[in-house]
Design an enzyme around this catalytic site. Structure first.
Site, short mmCIF file in Angstrom:
data_model
loop_
_atom_site.label_atom_id
_atom_site.label_comp_id
_atom_site.label_asym_id
_atom_site.label_seq_id
_atom_site.Cartn_x
_atom_site.Cartn_y
_atom_site.Cartn_z
CG HIS A 68 -0.21 -0.09 2.53
ND1 HIS A 68 0.12 -1.30 3.09
CD2 HIS A 68 0.27 0.85 3.39
CE1 HIS A 68 0.75 -1.10 4.24
NE2 HIS A 68 0.87 0.21 4.44
CB CYS A 201 2.60 0.47 13.63
SG CYS A 201 1.49 0.99 12.29
#
Length: 691
Positions: A68, A201
């Protein structure tokens, strides 16, 4: 809903994805996006995907890959799906090749759209019924309907699912894969157990939401209630303070510092990395339940307990944690360095070097005068530079003890500037402020004082203590060291300058974005604070050498793939196309895929080329005020023609050496895929360990 409004359409589904390597599979799916006018520039989009892949693998495990990116070449949020019969290696933690591949494309800057796509998809990927339905689907229309949420996912018949490799269960480890629900995983939590969690993250995308979903499912299996705050890259919706107050325990699954940790003061805390949240959610819920039973929290007492502050996960080495603190400060400082350095350089370019002595533009600005505009640019850049050390110091402190330490860190950095201690003083004051506040927030104080601790007591005491230390104790010796460093950099010439360029070049290429690379870059960016208005300061030469050295590894490998393509695999040749853009933009990580596959040949070649570029840049005396930008800031580089010569020389050295070393192999990679694959697998592990 029209196809134009859908995330995915049947034309974006490939149920027979043929390529068996990652780059080719991504290209095949990207071609479908381009054919539907959802991607305007195929190669540009693929370069953006490759840049994201260079940051971290996008294999999730359980046969799923989610490449992505955000890209200026994407017209609207889109998803292409492919199903592979043989599986494709996306470097998943469980080692299983991906048979389900989701290529997610979002327009550049469309953070909300991107996160909406990823968070929704990530949550559904944790549902076996959803993935099972995708594996058993027989036509593209049903896949598009499933992903768009237009029809429910029904559990697939076991016979319809592709067989899993027998080695997959053996490849799972306690640290890498989710444990199968069993007696320990499904042990009920204490009745009425209430948990809160935060997940985050580095990119704030996939793993953030996967961990959240895994924790929600684990809590449901254990009979507990949980609310999760996902701190993604587009922000987050904070947990309700009343929910936190009522919680029995807290789970933090994160790879970056959790924002506002002080909210969880006095709560039993499980603090782990985000992958543990994805792979060991049941274990984390059980640990939280055990802590809650052993350390019950009485409602309303959180304020008088020690505040929650950033803490290193168990077993993490202190040096790695220290580097994280320093890089947090540097990353927040970089925008000020970039803006200030480029504005100063533009001021010099328009008004000459005498513009540094021009009077203030306040009350003296002439709209029609080039000198006035030059003075405006220079003075705005100088003002931005004035924030460098305070911001560096403040965010080092922030990384250690959250926002409670910001005031002391920023003031300590400002004092460092006042006493002449520079960025070295900023580092020291930031560490001092952070650890002091980290200790203070753990004080147990009466409830009446607890309310004013974060807004009065901690800022008052920490600012006074850091001020005393920097003004009276530490400032003068650090200033002496800083003056010595500045004099040394400004006095560099001849052999000494070239040797420093060689050393910095080797550091930039040795681990290509790892600790040594970051040390060299931090040294150069921090040294920019000593340049001031001096047009040829030694620190400007150091920054130029570091950027040149960081550009050559991907450029050299891109050149090698173009000159001797037969020495590289098909996937490496595709990566070579993206490496041109990455290298030209000073993204050294563009060389990582090559180093992972063949470290013993690629890394020495990269080091040699970077040493050549760094040494020549120092010898030529090229200067650079911007900490980043690659060829895009070339007009603002001192001695630009010689600078290009240095980069070109390093590129040729890297390409020539890697071609020579690879040409010495007896068998070309295309003729021995099994050997190449085995070598690549072991190399990836080695490079990751080094990083």
């Amino acid at each position: 809903m029209s196809d134009n409004g859908r995330l995915i359409t049947p034309a974006l589904v490939d149920l027979y994805l043929a390529p068996d390597d990652k780059a080719e599979a991504v290209r095949a799916l990207a071609q479908r996006l381009a054919a539907e006018d959802r991607v305007t520039d195929l190669d540009g989009f693929l370069a953006d995907v490759a840049a994201r892949e260079a940051q971290a693998p996008t294999g999730l495990g359980d046969g799923i890959g989610i490449p992505h990116c955000r890209s200026a070449h994407v017209t609207r949020p889109s998803l292409a799906f492919g199903r592979s019969s043989r599986g494709i290696d996306f470097e998943a933690p469980d080692g299983r090749p991906a048979d389900l591949v989701f290529l997610i494309a979002a327009p550049d800057g469309a953070d909300d759209d991107h996160l909406r796509i990823l968070s929704s998809l990530a949550g559904r990927l944790m549902d076996p019924a959803f993935t099972g339905a995708l594996r058993s689907a027989t036509d593209p229309g049903s896949v598009a309907a499933l992903v768009n949420g237009e029809e429910p996912a029904e559990p697939a018949a076991p016979a319809a699912q592709p067989a899993e490799p027998e080695a997959v269960p053996a490849a799972r480890t306690a640290g890498d894969a989710a444990p199968a629900p069993g007696p320990s995983a499904e042990r009920p939590a204490p009745a009425g157990l209430r948990l809160v969690a935060v997940t985050s993250c580095p990119t704030g995308i996939a793993h953030t939401y996967l961990a959240a979903r895994a924790l929600e499912q684990a809590a449901a299996r254990a009979g507990a209630e949980i609310q999760v705050e996902t701190q993604g890259s587009a922000g987050s919706t904070p947990l309700d303070p009343a929910v936190i107050e009522a919680a029995d325990a807290v789970i933090l699954a994160h790879d970056v510092e959790v924002r506002d940790r002080a909210r969880f003061a006095g709560k039993p805390l499980v603090d782990v990395g985000v992958k543990a949240g994805v792979n060991r959610a049941d274990e984390l819920v059980a640990r939280a339940a055990a802590l809650a039973a052993a350390q019950p929290v009485r409602a309303g007492t959180g304020g008088s307990a020690p505040a929650a502050v950033p803490a290193a996960p168990a077993g993490e080495h202190w040096a790695r944690r220290l580097r994280q603190y320093l890089m947090t400060g540097v990353s927040h400082m970089i925008p000020f360095v970039a803006a200030g350095g480029l504005l100063i350089a533009l001021g010099f370019a328009i008004g000459g070097y005498t513009i540094s002595s021009a009077p203030s533009v306040v009350g003296h600005f002439d709209w029609a005068s080039a000198q006035s505009w030059a003075a405006l640019l220079f003075q705005a850049g100088a003002a931005a530079f004035g924030f460098l050390v305070p911001v560096l110091s403040g965010y080092i402190a922030y990384a250690i003890a959250d926002r409670a330490a910001l005031a002391a860190g920023i003031v300590g950095g400002a004092i460092s500037v006042t006493v002449g201690a520079g960025f070295l003083g900023g580092i020291v004051s930031g560490l001092l402020a952070g650890f002091l506040v980290r200790w203070m927030v753990r004080w147990r104080v009466p409830g009446a004082i607890a309310g004013i601790m974060p807004v009065v007591v901690i800022p008052l005491v920490s600012v006074a203590a850091v001020g005393f230390a920097m003004f009276v104790v530490l400032g003068s010796p650090i200033a002496s060291a800083m003056h010595g460093l500045t004099d040394w950099l400004n006095g560099l010439s001849g052999t000494n300058a070239v040797l420093l360029g060689l050393l910095l070049g080797a550091m930039m290429a040795f681990d290509m974005g790892g600790p040594l690379n970051k040390v060299a870059y931090t040294f150069a960016a921090g040294a920019l604070t000593t340049a001031g208005a001096v047009p040829d300061a030694g620190s400007l030469k150091v920054m130029a050498a570091v950027m040149a050295a960081g550009m050559t590894p991907p450029l050299g490998l891109a050149l090698a793939t173009a000159v001797r393509g037969r020495l590289f695999t098909r996937e490496e040749r595709e990566n070579g196309k993206a490496a041109w853009v990455l290298g030209a933009s000073f993204i050294t990580e563009g060389a990582i895929p090559f180093a992972a596959a063949d470290p013993l040949r690629v890394i020495p070649a990269g080091i040699a080329g970077s040493m050549a570029a760094g040494g020549l840049t120092m010898a030529f005396g090229s200067t650079l005020r911007a900490p980043h930008g690659g060829i895009w800031v070339l007009p603002l580089i001192g001695s630009p023609v010689l600078y290009v010569v240095a980069i070109a020389t390093g590129t040729v050295v890297t390409a020539g050496l890697v071609i020579l070393l690879k040409g010495m192999r007896r068998t070309a990679p295309a003729e021995a895929p099994a050997v190449a694959a085995a070598e690549a697998g072991s190399a990836r592990i080695a490079v990751r360990s080094a990083a």
